[in-house]
Design an enzyme around this catalytic site. Structure first.
Site, PDB file in Angstrom:
ATOM      1  N   GLY C 149       1.018  -1.268  -0.038  1.00 17.57           N
ATOM      2  CA  GLY C 149      -0.075  -0.119  -0.216  1.00 17.57           C
ATOM      3  C   GLY C 149       0.801   1.300   0.138  1.00 17.57           C
ATOM      4  O   GLY C 149       2.214   1.406   0.214  1.00 17.57           O
ATOM      5  N   CYS C 150       0.278   2.439  -0.277  1.00 17.39           N
ATOM      6  CA  CYS C 150       0.974   3.469  -0.438  1.00 17.39           C
ATOM      7  C   CYS C 150       1.433   4.025   0.802  1.00 17.39           C
ATOM      8  O   CYS C 150       2.775   4.451   0.904  1.00 17.39           O
ATOM      9  CB  CYS C 150       0.161   4.616  -1.235  1.00 17.39           C
ATOM     10  SG  CYS C 150      -1.534   5.016  -0.365  1.00 17.39           S
ATOM     11  N   TYR C 151       0.713   4.192   1.821  1.00 20.98           N
ATOM     12  CA  TYR C 151       1.304   4.498   3.148  1.00 20.98           C
ATOM     13  C   TYR C 151       2.216   3.593   3.790  1.00 20.98           C
ATOM     14  O   TYR C 151       3.364   4.027   4.395  1.00 20.98           O
ATOM     15  CB  TYR C 151       0.064   4.423   4.154  1.00 20.98           C
ATOM     16  CG  TYR C 151      -0.765   5.974   3.997  1.00 20.98           C
ATOM     17  CD1 TYR C 151      -0.348   7.051   4.151  1.00 20.98           C
ATOM     18  CD2 TYR C 151      -2.245   5.640   3.456  1.00 20.98           C
ATOM     19  CE1 TYR C 151      -1.074   8.323   3.998  1.00 20.98           C
ATOM     20  CE2 TYR C 151      -3.100   6.861   3.561  1.00 20.98           C
ATOM     21  CZ  TYR C 151      -2.559   8.054   3.746  1.00 20.98           C
ATOM     22  OH  TYR C 151      -3.260   9.191   3.761  1.00 20.98           O
TER      23      TYR C 151
END
Lengths: 345, 345, 345, 345
Positions: C149-151
């Site tokens: 995921g991006c985070y």
């Protein structure tokens, strides 16, 4: 092929660098700066000057025309108006290939230049050796390319089919143009201070914008009946992108179909100019590309056509068109190294 | 005085509430909602519905015309087009004071309404009892005020002096209008999705915008020679504010001085309309106010005048003008409770 | 090589398409859609679905696992959580190369997935055949890549050198993460309505964000002493980019030099992760790239280190890392077809 | 009552003027400028200096302490750090009521001031006659009010109940603060150039921000166990609003209920500080108000509390709090003339 950039640290220059760095026909980019080489003999490198340019450890060399011509096939001037004309003389005299992103050689008449730019013009004999080249209507000319201004590009591409085919009343052209702040450059000014520009619209240069004379001159080449345009520019609260909203009364009998036929014919072979079919383009659909997207909507109630022409002001409006002109000047395919898919989000 | 708001949770309704809450002639605000009273009998309060409205613990009551008329001196409809006409009948029949922010009673002809709104019109006898009231040109009329649209307000205030004094060619009016997203309301749509609207310009409703007929109708009242306007709307990447950029050819002989004289005379006694002296207004200088700031610039090269008219679309373009109309309807000073100093930053 | 994308019309899918379209090892991109093929058998093409994608006249084909595997070397799932697991089974069973941008296979334990995602998990035997691959720490595994995921990406890259080298107290990690709206996807929601999101900061998913368990699981693999992190996410008024501001108490005696040594060593051979020397990165310097720029600043007064880690959430945080993982899975140079120069303006 | 503003043309000064212009206890505002009176004796008026301030034709008078004290009941200094201390001496010596929005008298120790501000401090005897006054914890003191900084206000209001009641470990406080650009003032700088600040996050003043010592000093007054805080500031792409995201480990046994009890008790009688019940505040819900909205969320997994404190940096963070302090100094109701309903859109 090695090429040179003068003025890489401005916004146009930086975008130009990113294009040339991916250009398949270019081996090396050499950087020269009349200021960027650092004060007091300080040595400066690109990766120190532009955040995020990791690994681009290229020295900004002192500006030296003979050295530049000896070591490069062509040079790009990404310098400001008033600066290019100080630097370009030797290159013009030598017929060395130059793409100049500034406005210094766009107007052939020194008096006209001084009237609009309020600066000393280049010598008349140099001005005559420059070719104003709207790249999508490129015609071989001299080796010195005066790359069009951003507003001029969007406006001219939006007007060309109608003016060339005499479809509109030439005395009724109104251009309501809007641009992001990057077009105003890196110089700190009140109207580009974030707290002022955000959530705001600000008009500037009304009836005095430098791009007016280059637009009118080009329109006149296409159709001698054009004498003037009503033209305004509004600063938008965004960084990148330019929209020209163009209005004109059509000639009697002209309708949507005739307008579309003219646009589709003019741009049938164009990679970069896209004529939409009955819709209007959003600004964002061209950002990150060398495209110009155009919508054409005729209103029979007012006998007025509205044309919406959108470009990325730093790409098609500056660095992208410069590469397109360079490609054509060098005999490469016009599209070499130029993006056509938007960045979007 | 107690007043009612129907539709407080929309953007216009919320701004209206903040104005009425500070209005010195108003004792109490009663809220009614055809939807806002909650589903399944759920009781809802304003401070639960609007973040930051701490302490405004006012119940949203069920919509009931008789109760509203019994308990209030006037009612504001901050409801959507198509909704007001469902709710307003009893009030019109009773000649009860209403300020309607929707478009439902702006066009006197049902057929015209249905053509532009694509919804059933209010009954003709009700339409005739409504007064379309551009507040800065207020004239006593019926007790039912159809408050003008945001685009109509900025456009009409920018055109009034020229149309009333016959200074421009009525067939050459071009309006390039731009607005922030709050004008599109709270409803979720693709063009107001942040990722789409940010860093973008999007045209919408070209030649079909609902405000076109109300503008033309009002212009025609002022000068029968006006038949149509060329009008476009562009969605801006900001929430609040509206700019109408207006162009027209002047009548032969008209110049800057004559134009300024007309504007200065028309608005000499106006608190809210400010005619700038030779400059153009920034959008932000009116945000948070009930002002309309106007710049007028004649271009002798094209015989064209450009007028820039800016308003806060939720204030002068909706809730502020509604209060101004209410003040006049109630015989209060027009300026009561209305802000004229911008929020700025 | 031909490759497939399922879910091209989402933001990640569209960016992925633009990367693969320029990827030198890819001949053709085939598009499949469980929804995008159109309702009622309507045939749909990419250039109709994405504004500005002129010339990309590629049909969205019906989703059919056998056909996809027959005609492609690998497939990218740019589908939402809850969708990938509905589609991926046949590919997993066949050991067919997949890069899945969704969260469906990031957590090995079905119960953990259902706790955080509130959806049915993929079967346990499928989960076990997926490899969670933070591309800059790639290790050969199964043919099914669960792209982070991006985070998680920004946070893990910012924490890795400190956690791997045991330089911080594992009970003191605080991550204050911020992201643009594109991370929330195309779905219309209240918090991403322009009028709400503009000029605003909005927290969401506090202590319940789906990326928390994947971050903690990966940290634990590096250092078993990590049990939990304090993690918040704030929605920014911009479309693209993500910053993780990371805080932790250092272990006794650890100082700036030791921290820098760990970061520089971990990322010495990395093309994409740039450790800044004593400064902090701006968000914008990575937008348009597959880079992660990291600043490290130790504060001796509080014995706390602050690490700022920035990425483009759709590139390094989604499509860019997916291509990086694909390159490694296919035995190509990790950097093939991936941009490292920012778009900037 | 007549009051004076020195420095009306800065952002804080302009907002202060709009508040005082509506303040029911104030008859007249007199403006004085050490620079704003114009160069070369040029006479300047407010309506010429601030766009949109139509009708505010107030002359900026030359700064003259005796004249100011003779003609006004109190004076506001909306001047920069380093300027106030040049101007304030006579007022302090005369015990004349002053609200100073600058940082010049916030730190009682000249050496501390010079360490953080890198400017000469005011004389120690003057510093001792100033009262640092967080208005929501106002205590009668001297007639010279040092109005707190914007970051200090949001941070202190968010920490007060926990620090006063000894609910958190004082060595674990982390403040990740973010602010719009108006806090940086009108001065043109690179980081506030629109093209740089838009779509960006930029950290500045990490571990060196001037508000750190005033925060720590106030915390120490409440609880001597506090020695330092980890504090960062990030520049947001918006003009107005400030969020402090505060993290700390709780003392053993402290839970959500105990935290809420402390916040609710501390702010039970507060008009301006709103403690949300289990949710987190959006930044925008306080813009245009003198409010501070606070969310409190305890995470049992990490034994960490996150407090989100939001203010309008020019209102509660500057001009609004200045009026609140002025009201209290003058014995008026604290809330006189101060807005509590947000502007919203």
């Amino acid at each position: 092929m090695d090429v040179a950039i003068v003025g890489v640290t401005g916004y146009s220059g930086t975008v130009l660098y990113t294009l040339l760095a991916k250009h398949p026909a270019i081996d090396q980019i050499n950087l020269y700066g009349h200021q960027d080489e650092g004060k007091d003999g300080e040595v400066r490198y690109l990766d120190q000057l532009i955040p995020g340019f990791h690994g681009q450890h290229i020295r900004i060399q002192k500006f030296d025309p003979q050295q530049i011509m000896a070591n490069n096939t062509a040079v790009f001037f990404a310098t400001s108006a008033g600066v290019s004309s100080q630097l370009a003389g030797d290159f013009i005299d030598a017929d060395f290939p130059v793409v100049d992103l500034s406005g210094d050689y766009r107007l052939p008449d020194p008096a006209e230049y001084e009237k609009w730019y309020h600066k000393p013009a280049a010598p008349a004999e140099h001005l005559q050796k420059a070719t104003y080249s709207l790249a999508d209507f490129y015609q071989p000319g001299t080796s010195y390319i005066a790359n069009p201004g951003c507003y001029a590009t969007a406006t001219l591409l939006g007007l060309a089919p109608m003016v060339q085919n005499d479809l509109i009343d030439p005395d009724t052209i109104v251009v309501d143009a809007k641009s992001g702040t990057s077009g105003a450059g890196k110089k700190l000014t009140g109207i580009t201070h974030f707290t002022e520009a955000s959530d705001n619209l600000q008009l500037y240069g009304l009836n005095t914008h430098k791009h007016i004379p280059e637009i009118v001159a080009q329109l006149k080449k296409w159709n001698d009946a054009v004498n003037a345009i009503q033209f305004s520019t509004t600063l938008l609260p965004l960084t990148t992108g330019l929209m020209a909203s163009i209005y004109a009364k059509v000639k009697p009998g002209v309708d949507q179909a005739q307008l579309m036929a003219a646009f589709n014919q003019d741009y049938a072979d164009s990679t970069f100019v896209n004529v939409l079919d009955g819709t209007t383009p959003d600004l964002k659909e061209v950002v990150g590309t060398n495209n110009c997207d155009i919508g054409v909507v005729y209103n029979p109630v007012t006998q007025t056509v509205m044309v919406i022409s959108v470009i990325d002001n730093l790409m098609k409006g500056a660095a992208g068109q410069a590469v397109q002109n360079f490609n054509q000047l060098m005999g490469l395919a016009e599209t070499t190294g130029l993006p056509t898919l938007p960045a979007f989000v």
